[in-house]
Design an enzyme around this catalytic site. Structure first.
Site, PDB file in Angstrom:
ATOM      1  N   ASN A 107      74.305  53.827 -15.895  1.00  0.00           N
ATOM      2  CA  ASN A 107      75.539  53.403 -16.568  1.00  0.00           C
ATOM      3  C   ASN A 107      76.540  54.528 -16.794  1.00  0.00           C
ATOM      4  O   ASN A 107      77.265  54.544 -17.784  1.00  0.00           O
ATOM      5  CB  ASN A 107      75.222  52.734 -17.915  1.00  0.00           C
ATOM      6  CG  ASN A 107      74.327  51.524 -17.766  1.00  0.00           C
ATOM      7  OD1 ASN A 107      73.146  51.569 -18.122  1.00  0.00           O
ATOM      8  ND2 ASN A 107      74.859  50.447 -17.224  1.00  0.00           N
TER       9      ASN A 107
ATOM     10  N   HIS B 251      77.191  50.073  -5.979  1.00  0.00           N
ATOM     11  CA  HIS B 251      77.987  50.177  -4.758  1.00  0.00           C
ATOM     12  C   HIS B 251      77.271  49.529  -3.578  1.00  0.00           C
ATOM     13  O   HIS B 251      77.870  48.767  -2.813  1.00  0.00           O
ATOM     14  CB  HIS B 251      78.295  51.640  -4.448  1.00  0.00           C
ATOM     15  CG  HIS B 251      79.071  52.338  -5.510  1.00  0.00           C
ATOM     16  ND1 HIS B 251      80.369  52.015  -5.839  1.00  0.00           N
ATOM     17  CD2 HIS B 251      78.725  53.371  -6.341  1.00  0.00           C
ATOM     18  CE1 HIS B 251      80.798  52.799  -6.817  1.00  0.00           C
ATOM     19  NE2 HIS B 251      79.815  53.625  -7.143  1.00  0.00           N
TER      20      HIS B 251
ATOM     21  N   LYS C 162      66.000  50.533  -9.050  1.00  0.00           N
ATOM     22  CA  LYS C 162      66.833  51.597  -8.485  1.00  0.00           C
ATOM     23  C   LYS C 162      66.283  52.974  -8.824  1.00  0.00           C
ATOM     24  O   LYS C 162      66.167  53.851  -7.956  1.00  0.00           O
ATOM     25  CB  LYS C 162      68.275  51.486  -9.000  1.00  0.00           C
ATOM     26  CG  LYS C 162      69.229  52.440  -8.286  1.00  0.00           C
ATOM     27  CD  LYS C 162      70.473  52.750  -9.093  1.00  0.00           C
ATOM     28  CE  LYS C 162      70.213  53.818 -10.138  1.00  0.00           C
ATOM     29  NZ  LYS C 162      71.454  54.338 -10.777  1.00  0.00           N
TER      30      LYS C 162
END
Length: 245
Positions: free
Chosen positions: A60, A168, A148
């Protein structure tokens, strides 16, 4: 011309079609020529824990804030064992540039505690002696380690094939048309790992991120200068159709 968007089943389906591999490889080749992230000959950290903490700090926030927080943390504490001994407030103060400092401080301290209890010290070097499935099971048990973060540690810190999917990568995979718009990052990771050759995981992941930051942004993507549009390889830019391959 072939409309490929209709190939993808409902996101509620337990199964999903893989995108045409030549389509994916064509895009990867173009992005490699544009951004050129080649895997370095020796780019695996000596201490995997460094990469894990760095990735936790990256959540974040952007790379600049992440790197600043990591630098401050390392300058304040010379060893990870010192971080473990520090108070929550001391850790939070050091990593404040990364944002969500209280949450991340708790995660870091708890992570270090679990690692120290498991391996006897604040190090993840012993992971290199473990099987991949055991590594995944252990890392997944740590606070704040999602798909991730796990994939980043596997790929960049342990040299184990994985395809991290950040915001992305997720956005571009959906816009191009490789995955259904409602696919989760975990599902997109699985699709990419089944479609992209392992030796391209590193470069393709970084090239997609660069493309997302500079051309295929969340707001106002620059489709007019995107080479994927020029080659008619993106469903988002071409109105739902791409070239036959």
């Amino acid at each position: 011309m072939t409309t490929l968007a209709k190939k993808y089943p409902s996101p509620s389906s337990n199964n999903f079609d893989l995108p045409d591999q030549q389509w994916v490889l064509s895009v990867i080749e173009i992005l490699a020529g544009l951004w050129g992230h080649l895997r370095p000959a020796k780019k695996i950290r000596e201490e995997p824990l460094d990469g894990l903490i760095l990735t936790i700090l990256s959540q974040n926030t952007n790379d600049k804030n992440r790197d600043q927080a990591y630098k401050l943390l390392k300058s304040r504490f010379s060893q990870w064992s010192d971080v473990l001994k520090a108070t929550h407030d001391e850790i939070a103060a050091a990593i404040r540039p990364a944002g969500l400092s209280n949450i991340k401080a708790s995660r870091i301290k708890e992570t270090l505690k679990i690692i120290a209890n498991r391996f006897g010290n604040c190090s993840l070097k012993q992971l290199r002696k473990m099987k991949k499935e055991d590594i995944i099971e252990f890392l997944s048990s740590l606070p704040g380690v999602g798909p991730k973060t796990l994939a980043c540690v596997l790929l960049f810190d342990l040299g184990i094939p994985a395809f991290p999917v950040d915001t992305h990568v997720s956005r571009i995979c959906k816009r191009i048309g490789w995955v259904h718009p409602q696919r989760s990052p975990r599902e997109i990771q699985e699709i990419m790992e089944l479609t992209v050759p392992e030796n391209l995981y590193w470069s393709a992941h970084l090239d997609l991120i660069s493309h997302g930051r500079n051309i295929c942004m969340a707001r106002k993507p620059k489709c007019e200068v995107c080479p994927l549009n020029e080659h008619n390889l993106c469903l988002f830019a071409s109105g739902g159709k791409v070239n036959d391959r």
